[in-house]
Write a protein that holds these residues in place. Structure first.
Motif, mmCIF file in Angstrom:
data_model
loop_
_atom_site.group_PDB
_atom_site.id
_atom_site.type_symbol
_atom_site.label_atom_id
_atom_site.label_comp_id
_atom_site.label_asym_id
_atom_site.label_seq_id
_atom_site.Cartn_x
_atom_site.Cartn_y
_atom_site.Cartn_z
ATOM 1 N N THR A 294 29.785 -23.198 -6.091
ATOM 2 C CA THR A 294 28.146 -23.664 -5.903
ATOM 3 C C THR A 294 28.051 -25.141 -5.623
ATOM 4 N N PHE A 295 29.144 -25.803 -4.989
ATOM 5 C CA PHE A 295 28.837 -27.049 -4.313
ATOM 6 C C PHE A 295 28.207 -27.318 -3.176
ATOM 7 N N PRO A 296 27.531 -28.294 -2.711
ATOM 8 C CA PRO A 296 26.783 -28.146 -1.745
ATOM 9 C C PRO A 296 27.599 -28.089 -0.272
ATOM 10 N N PRO A 297 27.114 -27.490 0.758
ATOM 11 C CA PRO A 297 28.008 -27.269 1.808
ATOM 12 C C PRO A 297 28.742 -28.467 2.440
ATOM 13 N N GLY A 298 27.997 -29.821 2.394
ATOM 14 C CA GLY A 298 28.632 -31.188 2.802
ATOM 15 C C GLY A 298 29.168 -31.876 1.743
ATOM 16 N N TYR A 299 29.742 -31.295 0.515
ATOM 17 C CA TYR A 299 30.443 -32.068 -0.298
ATOM 18 C C TYR A 299 31.491 -32.707 0.301
ATOM 19 N N PRO A 300 31.734 -34.039 -0.270
ATOM 20 C CA PRO A 300 32.623 -34.950 0.381
ATOM 21 C C PRO A 300 34.000 -34.897 -0.083
ATOM 22 N N TRP A 301 34.758 -33.755 0.035
ATOM 23 C CA TRP A 301 36.052 -33.628 -0.642
ATOM 24 C C TRP A 301 37.146 -34.680 0.017
ATOM 25 N N HIS A 302 37.841 -35.486 -0.943
ATOM 26 C CA HIS A 302 38.864 -36.403 -0.256
ATOM 27 C C HIS A 302 40.235 -36.020 -0.680
ATOM 28 N N GLY A 303 41.343 -36.592 0.131
ATOM 29 C CA GLY A 303 42.587 -36.189 -0.157
ATOM 30 C C GLY A 303 43.163 -35.257 0.639
ATOM 31 N N SER A 304 44.445 -34.965 0.599
ATOM 32 C CA SER A 304 45.161 -33.975 1.307
ATOM 33 C C SER A 304 44.719 -32.479 0.994
ATOM 34 N N ARG A 305 45.079 -31.544 1.901
ATOM 35 C CA ARG A 305 44.625 -30.089 1.516
ATOM 36 C C ARG A 305 45.013 -29.771 0.016
ATOM 37 N N SER A 306 46.022 -29.984 -0.269
ATOM 38 C CA SER A 306 46.492 -29.638 -1.740
ATOM 39 C C SER A 306 45.524 -30.396 -2.798
ATOM 40 N N SER A 307 45.453 -31.643 -2.416
ATOM 41 C CA SER A 307 44.646 -32.458 -3.671
ATOM 42 C C SER A 307 43.231 -31.732 -3.458
ATOM 43 N N ARG A 308 42.409 -31.757 -2.300
ATOM 44 C CA ARG A 308 41.098 -31.190 -2.183
ATOM 45 C C ARG A 308 41.148 -29.948 -2.927
ATOM 46 N N SER A 335 15.337 -23.061 -12.865
ATOM 47 C CA SER A 335 14.542 -23.338 -11.663
ATOM 48 C C SER A 335 15.677 -24.281 -10.768
ATOM 49 N N ALA A 336 16.510 -25.095 -11.531
ATOM 50 C CA ALA A 336 17.402 -25.827 -10.876
ATOM 51 C C ALA A 336 18.564 -24.892 -10.156
ATOM 52 N N VAL A 337 18.836 -24.019 -11.117
ATOM 53 C CA VAL A 337 19.865 -22.791 -10.883
ATOM 54 C C VAL A 337 19.560 -22.230 -9.534
ATOM 55 N N TRP A 338 18.204 -21.772 -9.418
ATOM 56 C CA TRP A 338 17.623 -21.256 -8.220
ATOM 57 C C TRP A 338 17.554 -21.866 -7.067
ATOM 58 N N GLN A 339 17.197 -23.146 -7.153
ATOM 59 C CA GLN A 339 17.327 -24.078 -6.079
ATOM 60 C C GLN A 339 18.643 -24.133 -5.412
ATOM 61 N N ARG A 340 19.850 -24.357 -6.457
ATOM 62 C CA ARG A 340 21.070 -24.602 -5.726
ATOM 63 C C ARG A 340 21.432 -23.354 -5.093
ATOM 64 N N LEU A 341 21.194 -22.169 -5.907
ATOM 65 C CA LEU A 341 21.472 -21.060 -5.215
ATOM 66 C C LEU A 341 20.941 -20.808 -3.868
#
Length: 381
Positions: A294-308, A335-341
């Motif tokens: 449930t992280f947003p689709p564009g969440y900016p993961w950093h690092g190598s594939r293993s680290s991400r 409401s916050a949970v529903w908004q994220r879903l």
């Protein structure tokens, strides 16, 4: 900052705090990729070892959020934390009674097979010595429930915390497309938190006033929809996910995507792939793994594939974090949970609340052996 995070990671609990409008949190985290990810997502981070914090100097902190590392306790790890369980339990009263917590913490770290096992004690250290804390939330894998209970008993009995609860929650009960299970320690100084509406799978209360430690019946109902892995990622029905390549285990090496995914692990999830597309084209991406959590689709993961993938696997699903933090701070959270879903999966909140049973829960509450009638009482009846 009035809310501090220890072992803050890439932002699962920070996202939950932001979802409910909690004051911006300041997170302490030692991993570079986790800090880069969190900062890129707008979460404040200090790259530092939590053990360097001096609780007595944290006079502005009202809330303490703690997510100590779990590899030594997790079923997917080496489980040395379970071997050293008794050592950690015995350290709780020693830490609570000492005037030299740093010496105690260092001694315990030297006594256990892996120093990371002793990091759970940092949660208690801050709770005992930060002068103005009003609440704390800590999370870990289910194996740590007994340690959280020991913490709770110490805080309630000897350190003027009004209400302490240990809750077992599962992410799919909050609409997430993963069955991640986490155990939360919740402690408050200004009365009891409002846990109404939380679909918990186990609950243990230990309060400063009133009866002693109490196991409560589970709450088997949730207002949130069941989200399959396939639905979350836009896959067609019938897709299967390979988790171990050609390796065969008693539990198999595949699962259907038409249900919530297995709990993600850093070393495991990065090798998952759709069997209909193969191990190259069908390989799970970090964005997809984050969406399951449930992280947003564009969440900016950093690092190598293993680290991400390790950062994703370490994180608490934000919807679960929002629910717990909202309950503790008495902020509206549904409401916050529903908004994220809606943002992540496209779910629409129904006009009329729809309550469903939590997946894999028994249909009847577990019996308490201590409340059952004795044989003599049964005959008398």
């Amino acid at each position: 900052m009035t809310v501090l995070e220890g072992f803050a990671g890439a932002g699962g609990l920070s996202e939950g705090a932001r979802m409910i409008g909690l004051a911006p949190t300041l997170g302490y985290e030692i991993n570079t990729d986790a800090c880069r990810t969190a900062r890129a997502a707008g979460h404040a981070r200090v790259q530092a070892d939590v053990r360097a914090l001096d609780p007595a100097r944290l006079a502005d902190a009202e809330g303490w959020i703690s997510g100590p590392p779990c590899p030594t306790y997790a079923a997917s790890g080496k489980r040395t934390g379970r071997t050293d369980y008794a050592t950690i339990l015995a350290a709780v009263p020693r830490l609570a009674d000492t005037r030299h917590p740093r010496r105690t913490l260092d001694r315990v770290a030297a006594e256990v097979a892996d120093p990371r096992t002793a990091l759970v004690l940092q949660t208690l250290d801050l709770a005992l010595d930060a002068p103005n804390l009003r609440w704390l939330v800590a999370e870990q894998v289910p194996a740590v429930a007994g340690i959280w209970q020991e913490f709770a008993a110490e805080l309630a009995a000897c350190h003027r915390w009004d209400a302490c609860t240990v809750l077992t929650l599962r992410a799919d009960d909050f609409g997430a497309a993963t069955r991640r299970t986490r155990v939360f320690l919740i402690a408050t100084r200004d009365g009891a938190p409002d846990l109404t509406g939380l679909p918990y799978r186990a609950r243990w209360d230990c309060n400063r006033f009133g009866p002693g430690p109490t196991d409560r019946p589970f709450n088997p109902l949730t207002p949130f929809p069941l989200t399959s892995m396939a639905a979350a990622l836009g896959w067609p029905p019938g897709v299967r996910v390979n988790t171990r390549g050609n390796r065969r285990t008693p539990g198999g090496n595949e699962f259907p995507a038409d249900r919530p995914a297995l709990s993600l692990t850093g070393n495991g999830a990065r090798t998952w792939y759709r069997t209909d597309l193969g191990p190259v084209a069908g390989r799970l991406t970090d964005r997809q793994a984050g969406r399951l959590q449930t992280f947003p689709p564009g969440y900016p993961w950093h690092g190598s594939r293993s680290s991400r993938f390790q950062r994703i696997a370490d994180a608490v699903p934000p919807v679960m974090a929002a629910a717990v933090l909202g309950a503790v701070t008495r902020r509206p959270w549904q409401s916050a949970v529903w908004q994220r879903l809606a943002e992540v999966y496209g779910h629409t909140r129904p006009a009329t609340p729809h309550i469903r049973p939590c997946l894999d829960m028994p249909s009847t509450p577990q019996l308490d052996l201590f409340t059952l009638p004795t044989l003599a009482e049964g005959r008398a009846a």
